[in-house]
Write a protein that holds these residues in place. Sequence first.
Motif, PDB file in Angstrom:
ATOM      1  N   ARG A 188      -6.673  -0.885  -7.367  1.00  8.62           N
ATOM      2  CA  ARG A 188      -6.153  -1.703  -8.930  1.00  8.62           C
ATOM      3  C   ARG A 188      -4.971  -1.183  -8.847  1.00  8.62           C
ATOM      4  O   ARG A 188      -4.056  -1.449  -8.587  1.00  8.62           O
ATOM      5  CB  ARG A 188      -7.858  -2.381  -9.665  1.00  8.62           C
ATOM      6  N   VAL A 189      -5.558   0.439  -8.977  1.00  9.58           N
ATOM      7  CA  VAL A 189      -4.136   1.522  -9.398  1.00  9.58           C
ATOM      8  C   VAL A 189      -3.010   1.262  -7.637  1.00  9.58           C
ATOM      9  O   VAL A 189      -2.310   1.507  -8.351  1.00  9.58           O
ATOM     10  CB  VAL A 189      -4.588   2.592  -9.080  1.00  9.58           C
ATOM     11  N   MET A 223       0.529  -1.059  -0.342  1.00  9.32           N
ATOM     12  CA  MET A 223      -0.362  -0.329   0.214  1.00  9.32           C
ATOM     13  C   MET A 223       0.688   1.481   0.171  1.00  9.32           C
ATOM     14  O   MET A 223       2.078   1.548   0.624  1.00  9.32           O
ATOM     15  CB  MET A 223      -0.829  -0.084   0.775  1.00  9.32           C
ATOM     16  N   PRO A 224       0.472   2.403  -1.290  1.00  4.38           N
ATOM     17  CA  PRO A 224       1.344   3.021  -0.767  1.00  4.38           C
ATOM     18  C   PRO A 224       1.699   4.238   0.527  1.00  4.38           C
ATOM     19  O   PRO A 224       0.168   3.793   1.273  1.00  4.38           O
ATOM     20  CB  PRO A 224       0.846   4.488  -2.260  1.00  4.38           C
ATOM     21  N   GLN A 225       2.565   5.088   0.982  1.00  6.36           N
ATOM     22  CA  GLN A 225       2.313   5.783   1.779  1.00  6.36           C
ATOM     23  C   GLN A 225       1.799   7.116   1.413  1.00  6.36           C
ATOM     24  O   GLN A 225       1.745   8.480   0.546  1.00  6.36           O
ATOM     25  CB  GLN A 225       4.106   6.456   1.657  1.00  6.36           C
ATOM     26  N   TYR A 237       6.875   2.047  -6.605  1.00  4.33           N
ATOM     27  CA  TYR A 237       6.982   3.102  -6.231  1.00  4.33           C
ATOM     28  C   TYR A 237       7.608   2.822  -4.424  1.00  4.33           C
ATOM     29  O   TYR A 237       6.907   2.578  -3.908  1.00  4.33           O
ATOM     30  CB  TYR A 237       6.318   3.411  -6.633  1.00  4.33           C
ATOM     31  N   LYS A 238       8.425   4.000  -3.845  1.00  2.45           N
ATOM     32  CA  LYS A 238       8.885   4.241  -3.125  1.00  2.45           C
ATOM     33  C   LYS A 238       8.458   5.414  -2.063  1.00  2.45           C
ATOM     34  O   LYS A 238       8.285   5.449  -0.804  1.00  2.45           O
ATOM     35  CB  LYS A 238       9.744   3.748  -2.285  1.00  2.45           C
ATOM     36  N   ILE A 280       0.643   0.730  -8.376  1.00  2.90           N
ATOM     37  CA  ILE A 280       1.707   1.010  -7.705  1.00  2.90           C
ATOM     38  C   ILE A 280       3.059  -0.101  -6.785  1.00  2.90           C
ATOM     39  O   ILE A 280       4.501   0.611  -7.206  1.00  2.90           O
ATOM     40  CB  ILE A 280       1.301   2.068  -6.593  1.00  2.90           C
ATOM     41  N   ASP A 281       2.156  -0.735  -5.943  1.00  5.84           N
ATOM     42  CA  ASP A 281       3.453  -1.221  -5.113  1.00  5.84           C
ATOM     43  C   ASP A 281       3.903  -2.252  -6.288  1.00  5.84           C
ATOM     44  O   ASP A 281       5.243  -1.741  -5.551  1.00  5.84           O
ATOM     45  CB  ASP A 281       2.557  -2.185  -4.002  1.00  5.84           C
TER      46      ASP A 281
END
Length: 256
Positions: free
Chosen positions: A222-223, A1-3, A232-233, A227-228
Motif C-alpha cells: 500500500r505504501v 513501483m518505486p526504483q 515520486y520519481k 508513493i507512485d
Amino acid sequence: MPQFSANLSMMFHEHPFLERFDAARHAGFEAVEFMFPYAYPVAALGQAVEDSGHAISIFNLPAGDWERGERGFACIPGRETDFRASVETAVRYAEAAGAKRLHALSGTMGNISPGAARATYVENLRFAADRLGESGLELTIEPINSRDMPGYFLSSTELAADILAELDLANVGLQFDIYHHQIMHGDILKSLERFMPMIRHMQIAGVPDRNEPDTGELDYDRVFKEIDVLGYKGWVGLEYRPRAGTVEGLAWMNDQ
C-alpha cells in the motif's frame, strides 16, 4: 513501483565493501547508497562505481568517531570547523563517485540546549548548502528515531520541515525514512502526502525490527502504491538488515 537503491552499508555483507557494488549489480540494482565511504581511498571508491555502472543515490557526510558514539556534529557549538572540513571531504568523494546528493547528520545534543543546537545546525546547513551548490550537489536532512539513536537532535519530521522552511534553500530537502517516521509518528500514508513536496530521497525498512519490508507492522504494498500516486520519481533506499542472506532476502522484490 518505486526504483530501489541498495544500501551497501547494511546489505551484501557477504562481500567486502568495495566488492558489494558488483554484487548489487548482479542482483539487479541500478543504484546504490551507503553510509560512509571514508575508510577507502577516493580513487578506489570511484573505480568501484565506474566498474559497476551504478548511480549513487546518497551517502552521509563524515560523522566523527562513530565507534565512540559520535553521530555527526552539525548541531554542536564549537564543532563548526570540523563540520566544514567534513563538507569538503564529502564533496571530494561525491565528485569521484558521481553522487548528486549528500546527507548531513545533525549529531546528538548531550548537554546542549535545543535552542543552541538548532541555531548551530541551521548555520552549518547554510554553509553546507552553499558549498555543495558550488559543485551542483543537493543536501538532505533526515529525522532519525530516538529509540535507535537516543539524544539525536533531529528526531522529528515536524522539526525537519520547520527547519527546511526556515532555510528556504533550493538545494536542501528532506530525507524521509519510513522506518524512522513510523516509529516516531506513524500515519505514514497521510505523512507521505503532506511531506512529499520537500522529499528528495526516501528509505525503507520493516518496522519495528529493521529487516526486509515484507515483515512487521506496515503494509508496504500500500505504501508503494501511495508513493507512485504522489508522483515520486527518485530512488527509494533499502536501508534494512537482511534476516538471512542478502540475495535470499530480496524475494519480496520479485513479488511486486
